[in-house]
Design a protein around this motif. Structure first.
Motif, mmCIF file in Angstrom:
data_model
loop_
_atom_site.group_PDB
_atom_site.id
_atom_site.type_symbol
_atom_site.label_atom_id
_atom_site.label_comp_id
_atom_site.label_asym_id
_atom_site.label_seq_id
_atom_site.Cartn_x
_atom_site.Cartn_y
_atom_site.Cartn_z
ATOM 1 N N LEU A 180 0.766 -1.068 0.022
ATOM 2 C CA LEU A 180 0.021 -0.072 -0.112
ATOM 3 C C LEU A 180 0.815 1.303 -0.275
ATOM 4 C CD1 LEU A 180 -2.472 1.789 0.504
ATOM 5 C CD2 LEU A 180 -2.304 1.362 2.887
ATOM 6 N N LYS A 181 0.710 2.050 -0.810
ATOM 7 C CA LYS A 181 1.383 3.267 -1.344
ATOM 8 C C LYS A 181 0.440 4.375 -0.746
ATOM 9 C CE LYS A 181 4.766 2.028 -4.398
ATOM 10 N NZ LYS A 181 4.322 0.758 -4.725
ATOM 11 N N MET A 204 6.787 -1.135 7.396
ATOM 12 C CA MET A 204 6.622 0.282 6.857
ATOM 13 C C MET A 204 7.805 0.997 6.271
ATOM 14 S SD MET A 204 4.700 3.481 8.307
ATOM 15 C CE MET A 204 5.829 3.978 9.257
ATOM 16 N N ARG A 205 7.717 1.640 5.379
ATOM 17 C CA ARG A 205 8.801 2.581 4.755
ATOM 18 C C ARG A 205 8.482 3.773 4.707
ATOM 19 N NH1 ARG A 205 12.245 0.274 -0.277
ATOM 20 N NH2 ARG A 205 10.159 0.680 -1.251
ATOM 21 N N PHE A 224 12.332 8.302 20.142
ATOM 22 C CA PHE A 224 13.101 7.314 19.583
ATOM 23 C C PHE A 224 13.834 7.663 18.355
ATOM 24 C CE2 PHE A 224 13.828 3.216 17.006
ATOM 25 C CZ PHE A 224 14.924 2.712 18.010
ATOM 26 N N GLU A 225 15.242 7.413 18.281
ATOM 27 C CA GLU A 225 16.034 7.500 17.147
ATOM 28 C C GLU A 225 16.380 6.028 16.788
ATOM 29 O OE1 GLU A 225 17.390 9.979 15.097
ATOM 30 O OE2 GLU A 225 15.992 11.184 15.648
ATOM 31 N N ALA A 226 16.198 5.439 15.599
ATOM 32 C CA ALA A 226 16.982 4.451 15.171
ATOM 33 C C ALA A 226 18.437 4.249 15.230
ATOM 34 C CB ALA A 226 16.098 3.706 13.879
ATOM 35 N N PRO A 227 18.868 3.065 15.438
ATOM 36 C CA PRO A 227 20.525 3.173 15.099
ATOM 37 C C PRO A 227 21.096 3.732 13.896
ATOM 38 C CG PRO A 227 19.539 0.861 15.789
ATOM 39 C CD PRO A 227 18.423 1.591 15.288
ATOM 40 N N LYS A 228 22.254 4.336 14.131
ATOM 41 C CA LYS A 228 22.921 5.033 13.163
ATOM 42 C C LYS A 228 22.792 4.280 11.954
ATOM 43 C CE LYS A 228 25.301 8.375 16.299
ATOM 44 N NZ LYS A 228 26.710 8.892 16.640
ATOM 45 N N ASP A 229 23.336 3.306 11.782
ATOM 46 C CA ASP A 229 23.176 2.435 10.654
ATOM 47 C C ASP A 229 21.705 2.314 9.809
ATOM 48 O OD1 ASP A 229 22.318 0.566 12.504
ATOM 49 O OD2 ASP A 229 23.729 -0.873 11.900
ATOM 50 N N GLU A 230 20.749 2.703 10.597
ATOM 51 C CA GLU A 230 19.382 2.258 10.007
ATOM 52 C C GLU A 230 19.052 3.714 9.035
ATOM 53 O OE1 GLU A 230 18.329 -0.568 9.822
ATOM 54 O OE2 GLU A 230 18.996 -1.580 11.500
ATOM 55 N N ASN A 231 18.119 3.535 8.326
ATOM 56 C CA ASN A 231 17.416 4.634 7.656
ATOM 57 C C ASN A 231 15.809 4.017 7.168
ATOM 58 O OD1 ASN A 231 16.358 6.410 5.582
ATOM 59 N ND2 ASN A 231 18.489 6.874 4.977
ATOM 60 N N VAL A 232 14.945 4.714 7.890
ATOM 61 C CA VAL A 232 13.593 4.176 7.844
ATOM 62 C C VAL A 232 13.086 4.670 6.609
ATOM 63 C CG1 VAL A 232 13.195 4.144 10.206
ATOM 64 C CG2 VAL A 232 12.588 6.287 8.991
ATOM 65 N N ARG A 233 13.702 5.710 5.852
ATOM 66 C CA ARG A 233 13.223 5.841 4.459
ATOM 67 C C ARG A 233 13.720 5.030 3.234
ATOM 68 N NH1 ARG A 233 15.578 11.637 5.248
ATOM 69 N NH2 ARG A 233 14.246 12.513 7.013
ATOM 70 N N ARG A 267 9.525 17.762 -1.989
ATOM 71 C CA ARG A 267 9.107 17.519 -3.520
ATOM 72 C C ARG A 267 7.935 16.657 -3.819
ATOM 73 N NH1 ARG A 267 11.837 21.257 -2.688
ATOM 74 N NH2 ARG A 267 13.744 21.937 -3.690
ATOM 75 N N TYR A 268 7.092 16.805 -4.505
ATOM 76 C CA TYR A 268 5.826 16.105 -4.558
ATOM 77 C C TYR A 268 5.843 15.508 -5.965
ATOM 78 C CZ TYR A 268 4.608 18.285 -0.199
ATOM 79 O OH TYR A 268 4.817 18.795 1.083
ATOM 80 N N PRO A 269 5.454 14.166 -6.197
ATOM 81 C CA PRO A 269 4.724 13.378 -5.455
ATOM 82 C C PRO A 269 5.906 12.686 -4.139
ATOM 83 C CG PRO A 269 4.967 12.137 -7.216
ATOM 84 C CD PRO A 269 5.236 13.448 -7.530
ATOM 85 N N MET A 270 5.517 12.188 -3.150
ATOM 86 C CA MET A 270 6.396 11.522 -2.216
ATOM 87 C C MET A 270 5.027 10.507 -1.732
ATOM 88 S SD MET A 270 6.432 13.413 1.413
ATOM 89 C CE MET A 270 7.664 15.017 0.607
ATOM 90 N N HIS A 271 5.714 9.233 -1.107
ATOM 91 C CA HIS A 271 4.687 8.287 -0.690
ATOM 92 C C HIS A 271 5.235 7.683 0.527
ATOM 93 C CE1 HIS A 271 7.006 5.767 -3.504
ATOM 94 N NE2 HIS A 271 6.994 4.738 -2.775
ATOM 95 N N SER A 272 4.583 7.041 1.575
ATOM 96 C CA SER A 272 4.767 6.163 2.444
ATOM 97 C C SER A 272 4.518 4.795 1.905
ATOM 98 C CB SER A 272 4.406 6.340 3.771
ATOM 99 O OG SER A 272 2.824 6.470 3.602
ATOM 100 N N GLU A 273 4.946 3.614 2.475
ATOM 101 C CA GLU A 273 4.756 2.449 1.903
ATOM 102 C C GLU A 273 4.479 1.333 3.031
ATOM 103 O OE1 GLU A 273 6.508 -0.220 -1.855
ATOM 104 O OE2 GLU A 273 7.552 1.416 -1.315
#
Length: 346
Positions: free
Chosen positions: A138-139, A190-191, A259-268, A333-339
């Motif tokens: 789902l986007k 989710m992303r 909360f901040e995820a670990p530095k080696d993580e990127n939730v995007r 900048r659009y479009p953008m989306h979560s997933e």
């Protein structure tokens, strides 16, 4: 396999309910507890003191649930995959699964619908068309339509009513139709959005969510949420809201944790598991199966006790100062989306 259970969450739930008393409490609290009128769009919950949980008969009327969901078979409801062996958590039953492998008919689906509203403090109006099912996910799309977003000619049912002004952007909100979900495990994979295509390092402004929320909030505001925000590539906010007969949000009705995820993580850049366990004894939040927050009875706000809807949305804060969601909104900048890869409720 990207759809396997969150590492460590099964073990943590097992340990949480290792004692007989907690196991009994968990078994009694599993699933959506509420007495529903067969045609009620806003069912009221039945309050039961924790001391009576062991002997009380199950309060959730499964026949009524089948009526509301349009289902005659057993759980899990929703759209599970017959080929998938779903994780099990001690004391919980898997009750709702969405794999998003096929598009959902949000006008006819017995579980899910869409929102045609918006947030007063946000720049987006929610539309059905901004919920896009493709590629097994789902986007939720945020779009700049080049003009003020107007109300849609079609409206969805089972939603709070209120005026929403003109908005410069559109986005989407997926929500269940009824206030029929309470104690249990809420989990999604989710992303978060990239505010500029192809560069996950650029910060902007967005709030990508998964939450339990009682509609209509101005009578009984009950909310437990996970909000992934655009201020960094690792930012997560966890909230509880609790109020009666309120006219709007204020700091007094909200309790938050960061909360901040670990530095080696990127939730995007990558999908991650976000979850919370909601019990009468408290709320525990998880990131990739690890505990990252807890709200108990010693907090300034009570643990929510009323049944809710499940919601997922994407919104952008007001551009004047940007406020919540990230201070670099001019980078958007659009479009953008979560997933969303999947959602599960136990």
């Amino acid at each position: 396999d990207p759809k396997q259970p969150s590492p460590g969450l099964r073990e943590r739930v097992r340990d949480m309910f290792a004692t007989p008393s907690r196991s009994a409490l968990c078994l009694a609290a599993m699933g959506p507890w509420t007495c529903l009128g067969a045609h009620a769009s806003q069912p009221e919950p039945v309050s039961v003191a924790p001391a009576s949980l062991r002997t009380a008969k199950p309060l959730f009327d499964q026949a009524v649930a089948a009526h509301l969901l349009g289902a005659s078979g057993g759980s899990p409801h929703g759209h599970p995959s017959a080929a998938k062996d779903y994780p099990q958590y001690p004391g919980f039953s898997l009750w709702l699964v969405e794999e998003f492998d096929e598009p959902l008919d949000l006008d006819q689906d017995p579980v899910w619908t869409w929102s045609d509203g918006g947030l007063g403090e946000g720049q987006v109006r929610f539309t059905k068309e901004n919920l896009v099912f493709e590629g097994g996910t789902l986007k939720i799309m945020a779009l700049d339509n080049g003009k003020a977003a107007q109300p849609q000619p079609q409206s969805c049912s089972h939603a709070e009513k209120g005026p929403i002004g003109e908005k410069p952007l559109t986005s989407g909100e997926l929500r269940t139709r009824h206030n029929m979900f309470r104690y249990g495990i809420y989990e999604t994979r989710m992303r978060a959005p990239s505010v500029q295509l192809g560069d996950t390092a650029i910060d902007g402004n967005y709030v990508a969510t998964m939450f339990a929320y009682r509609d209509a909030k101005f009578r009984h505001w009950r909310e437990i949420d996970i909000e992934v925000t655009g201020d960094t590539a690792r930012s997560v906010t966890m909230n509880v809201l609790h109020a009666e007969n309120t006219e709007g949000w204020s700091p007094a009705i909200q309790s938050s944790r960061k909360f901040e995820a670990p530095k080696d993580e990127n939730v995007r850049a990558d999908f991650h598991s976000f979850a919370f366990t909601w019990l009468p004894t408290g709320i525990t939040w998880y990131f990739d199966g690890e505990v990252v927050g807890f709200h108990g009875h010693d907090d300034k706000l009570p643990v929510p006790e009323m049944s809710t809807k499940i919601m997922m949305n994407l919104w952008i804060f007001q551009s004047q100062g940007w406020g919540f969601g990230g201070s670099d909104g001019w980078n958007n900048r659009y479009p953008m989306h979560s997933e969303y890869d999947w959602f599960r409720f136990y």
